[in-house]
Design an enzyme around this catalytic site. Structure first.
Site, PDB file in Angstrom:
ATOM      1  N   CYS A 204       0.809  -1.230   0.000  1.00 50.66           N
ATOM      2  CA  CYS A 204       0.000   0.000   0.000  1.00 50.66           C
ATOM      3  C   CYS A 204       0.838   1.274   0.000  1.00 50.66           C
ATOM      4  O   CYS A 204       0.288   2.375  -0.031  1.00 50.66           O
ATOM      5  CB  CYS A 204      -0.984   0.004   1.166  1.00 50.66           C
ATOM      6  SG  CYS A 204      -2.260  -1.253   0.973  1.00 50.66           S
TER       7      CYS A 204
ATOM      8  N   HIS B  75     -13.113   9.510  -7.430  1.00 55.23           N
ATOM      9  CA  HIS B  75     -12.139   9.609  -8.514  1.00 55.23           C
ATOM     10  C   HIS B  75     -11.040  10.640  -8.229  1.00 55.23           C
ATOM     11  O   HIS B  75     -10.551  11.303  -9.140  1.00 55.23           O
ATOM     12  CB  HIS B  75     -12.825   9.859  -9.857  1.00 55.23           C
ATOM     13  CG  HIS B  75     -13.478   8.615 -10.375  1.00 55.23           C
ATOM     14  ND1 HIS B  75     -14.706   8.196  -9.931  1.00 55.23           N
ATOM     15  CD2 HIS B  75     -13.055   7.694 -11.270  1.00 55.23           C
ATOM     16  CE1 HIS B  75     -15.027   7.065 -10.532  1.00 55.23           C
ATOM     17  NE2 HIS B  75     -14.038   6.732 -11.354  1.00 55.23           N
TER      18      HIS B  75
ATOM     19  N   GLU C 264     -13.179  -0.764   2.695  1.00 52.69           N
ATOM     20  CA  GLU C 264     -12.117  -0.554   1.709  1.00 52.69           C
ATOM     21  C   GLU C 264     -12.052  -1.699   0.705  1.00 52.69           C
ATOM     22  O   GLU C 264     -11.823  -1.482  -0.482  1.00 52.69           O
ATOM     23  CB  GLU C 264     -10.786  -0.427   2.462  1.00 52.69           C
ATOM     24  CG  GLU C 264      -9.612  -0.103   1.589  1.00 52.69           C
ATOM     25  CD  GLU C 264      -8.342   0.098   2.392  1.00 52.69           C
ATOM     26  OE1 GLU C 264      -8.170   1.184   2.966  1.00 52.69           O
ATOM     27  OE2 GLU C 264      -7.531  -0.847   2.455  1.00 52.69           O
TER      28      GLU C 264
END
Length: 149
Positions: free
Chosen positions: A25, A75, A136
């Protein structure tokens, strides 16, 4: 009258990277987030009120969450502005990408705290934010409960 909890669910796509993290990550990647917003209050008991019988109109809750969270984070790519990722953020922004710089590590845990702070003050006085759940991945989520804070 009894207190009732109601929940509205939202989805949005957001990219991020965790600066200094010791796993995958640390790389820029994205998630299809699912946000559940639960509020608590008594249904309106005035039979002459246009929202009679509602704790809050789901549409009114949707307006708040869309304006403060979904429309902002959807986005976008989120970076901690207090890290060298700020250089990558500038490069992406200069190329027309939607970049958000926040003052925290953009983990689900920290995002859900941020979201609670943004939503709470915009709720009507008779409504309280009960909890948030930010999912998530299919199997991973962070939760915020007012009773814990």
């Amino acid at each position: 009258m009894a207190n009732i909890r109601i929940t509205k669910q939202f989805t949005f796509e957001t990219g991020h990277a965790l600066y200094g993290y010791d796993g995958k990550c640390k790389n820029v990647h994205g998630h299809s987030y699912k946000l559940s917003v639960t509020v608590i209050g008594s249904p309106i008991s005035d039979s002459n009120h246009v929202k009679y019988g509602m704790v809050i109109d789901f549409g009114d809750l949707k307006k708040i969450v869309n304006k403060e969270i979904v429309d902002v984070f959807d986005h976008a790519t989120v970076f901690n502005k207090n890290t060298p990722h700020v250089e990558l953020a500038k490069e992406l922004s200069d190329r027309g990408h939607n970049v958000l710089l926040v003052d925290y590590q953009p983990t689900s845990e920290m995002m859900v705290i941020d979201f609670a702070q943004k939503i709470q003050p915009l709720l009507p006085d008779h409504i309280k934010l009960h909890s948030l759940r930010l999912q998530e991945t299919r199997s991973s989520y962070a939760e915020w409960f007012a009773s814990d804070n």
